[in-house]
Structure formats: structure tokens, C-alpha cells
Design an enzyme around this catalytic site. Sequence first.
Site, PDB file in Angstrom:
ATOM      1  N   THR A   1      52.351  32.534  41.573  1.00 36.39           N
ATOM      2  CA  THR A   1      52.390  31.624  40.382  1.00 36.39           C
ATOM      3  C   THR A   1      52.314  30.148  40.680  1.00 36.39           C
ATOM      4  O   THR A   1      53.004  29.865  41.794  1.00 36.39           O
ATOM      5  CB  THR A   1      53.562  31.724  39.633  1.00 36.39           C
ATOM      6  OG1 THR A   1      53.622  33.233  38.929  1.00 36.39           O
ATOM      7  CG2 THR A   1      53.754  30.709  38.330  1.00 36.39           C
TER       8      THR A   1
ATOM      9  N   HIS B   1      34.389  26.368  44.336  1.00 33.44           N
ATOM     10  CA  HIS B   1      34.621  27.403  43.297  1.00 33.44           C
ATOM     11  C   HIS B   1      33.707  27.246  42.024  1.00 33.44           C
ATOM     12  O   HIS B   1      32.852  26.304  41.904  1.00 33.44           O
ATOM     13  CB  HIS B   1      36.013  27.188  42.804  1.00 33.44           C
ATOM     14  CG  HIS B   1      37.130  27.341  43.946  1.00 33.44           C
ATOM     15  ND1 HIS B   1      37.406  26.627  45.192  1.00 33.44           N
ATOM     16  CD2 HIS B   1      37.789  28.642  44.018  1.00 33.44           C
ATOM     17  CE1 HIS B   1      38.446  27.134  45.728  1.00 33.44           C
ATOM     18  NE2 HIS B   1      38.505  28.354  45.340  1.00 33.44           N
TER      19      HIS B   1
ATOM     20  N   ALA C   1      51.731  41.008  33.587  1.00 33.97           N
ATOM     21  CA  ALA C   1      50.858  41.868  33.651  1.00 33.97           C
ATOM     22  C   ALA C   1      49.610  42.085  32.951  1.00 33.97           C
ATOM     23  O   ALA C   1      48.514  42.594  33.022  1.00 33.97           O
ATOM     24  CB  ALA C   1      51.680  43.371  33.559  1.00 33.97           C
TER      25      ALA C   1
ATOM     26  N   LYS D   1      36.782  26.124  37.221  1.00 37.13           N
ATOM     27  CA  LYS D   1      38.194  25.682  38.002  1.00 37.13           C
ATOM     28  C   LYS D   1      38.364  24.255  37.841  1.00 37.13           C
ATOM     29  O   LYS D   1      37.499  23.490  38.349  1.00 37.13           O
ATOM     30  CB  LYS D   1      37.933  26.178  39.366  1.00 37.13           C
ATOM     31  CG  LYS D   1      39.281  26.042  40.205  1.00 37.13           C
ATOM     32  CD  LYS D   1      39.325  26.511  41.557  1.00 37.13           C
ATOM     33  CE  LYS D   1      40.543  26.445  42.502  1.00 37.13           C
ATOM     34  NZ  LYS D   1      41.802  27.045  41.736  1.00 37.13           N
TER      35      LYS D   1
ATOM     36  N   ASN E   1      47.273  31.670  48.039  1.00 40.56           N
ATOM     37  CA  ASN E   1      46.314  32.671  48.036  1.00 40.56           C
ATOM     38  C   ASN E   1      46.339  33.673  49.002  1.00 40.56           C
ATOM     39  O   ASN E   1      47.145  33.607  50.136  1.00 40.56           O
ATOM     40  CB  ASN E   1      44.941  31.922  48.946  1.00 40.56           C
ATOM     41  CG  ASN E   1      43.729  32.650  48.795  1.00 40.56           C
ATOM     42  OD1 ASN E   1      43.512  33.815  49.047  1.00 40.56           O
ATOM     43  ND2 ASN E   1      42.553  31.935  48.776  1.00 40.56           N
TER      44      ASN E   1
ATOM     45  N   GLY F   1      47.601  39.113  32.567  1.00 40.70           N
ATOM     46  CA  GLY F   1      46.719  38.356  32.999  1.00 40.70           C
ATOM     47  C   GLY F   1      45.587  39.060  33.831  1.00 40.70           C
ATOM     48  O   GLY F   1      45.622  40.340  34.035  1.00 40.70           O
TER      49      GLY F   1
END
Length: 246
Positions: free
Chosen positions: A94, A149, A13, A153, A119, A15
Site C-alpha cells: 500500500t 511508465h 481484494a 501514472k 515494488n 483492486g
Amino acid sequence: MTTSPLRLLVHGASGRMGQTLLRLAAGTSLLQVVAAVTGRAPAQRVVDGVPHFASAELSGAPPFDVAIDFSLPDGFDPVLALCVERNAGLVSGTTGISESQRQALIAAASRIPLVWASNFSLGVAVLDELVERAAAALSGWECDIVESHHVHKQDAPSGTALTLGEAARKGGAQPRYASLRAGDIVGEHLVQFTGLGERIELIHRATNRDIFARGALFAATQLNGRAPGSYRVRDLLDGPPPGPTG
């Protein structure tokens, strides 16, 4: 007839995705976050009416219907085990989980309904299906996947590009990959099929990161009450299917 809200446990929670999930869930009466779980001990036990727990306190979380997990691989095993113990569904995004954790997911799917995805965009779920169908219909065509991206990333190709590539392989294509890192691009994926004298391009562009949290919340609502099994996001788009894919 009044329908009780879906009880959610948000794991990870603290993040960016976890915070977005809490914000969006608070905006609807159909969802109730009964526990927000963070890696470290929370500074406040209750924030905006939501009880907060440290990951070490996970076993003490109140009853929930579905857990949504966007954490780290070292926190994945406890939340999966808790869902199996509580007979609750699991929605997980995750990344970086190990092969043994993937095998644990497969084993858990015989006990609970779950979805793991790289995704959770509903548009990408549709794109995944279109790619598989196109690859099957266009035998012998070249397939290229180009993903773009933001500059921060680090993994390449992206997890979504690899997932789309797997869809192409299921249809019989052999995908090639290219990656671009530039500016603050949220995420763009182009799947191109090329034949003699013609070309088909299937593109998804994300312009707001909220779409991933909205997709995860949608998946949780659709997963609740289903038979045990491993589902894809695309399996959840048209209401309850005859059964899971695996």
C-alpha cells in the site's frame, strides 16, 4: 509428509493487484486464500470457494498465517492491527501511507514479521542490491536514475525509483532522477553510474504486471514463520536469513 497450505488473507481484494493475487493463488495447492477483503460489502459472500468480507467485517475474518495488503492508506491501520492481534505476518504494498503509519509499522515489527515495499518484483529486489554495491564500489561516480511508465501514472519519480535511489545513497552516491510517461509501459528503471571514460547501466524492465503479485506471494511464503522484524524483499531471496534488517 503432507504440508498444509499457507493461509492467506488478501486485503484490497477488489483492486487490480488484489484480483491478480486471487487468480495466481488459486493456481497452486501451496496457498489457500481464507479471506478476501474489499472496501465495500461484497456482492457475493463466496466466490470460487473464497469467503469475501467487507473491510468493516475485518475482525471477523477466519484464522490466517499472512495478510497481503494492497489497499488504500485509510484501510491500512485495521489490517496492521489485526495482524498484530493475531500474531500473523504482513506483506504490504500500500502506497501513500503517512509518517504515523510508518511509525506504526516500525512498532509492529517488534511483534510480527512484516515486509513493506514499493515494488515486489524479484528482479527489482536484486537490482536494489546491485545498485547499493555499485555505488559503494564506484566512489565519486555520477548516479542517474531514469524511470519510464505508462501515461496514466501520475507520481514522479516512481516509488521504485526512490527506493533505488535510497540504495544508491546507502552506497555513498547522490542520485539524480528523470521520469518518462509514454504509451502503456508497465515499468522500466535504469540506474546509470558514470565515470571518466566509462559508464555502467543497470536496467530492469517489467513487461507483465503479474510479476508484482507473484513477488508478493513469494514474500508471504518466505515471511511465514520468521522472527518478528521488518524485512526487505531482497532479504527473502536466499531463504531464512540470520535475522531481520530492522
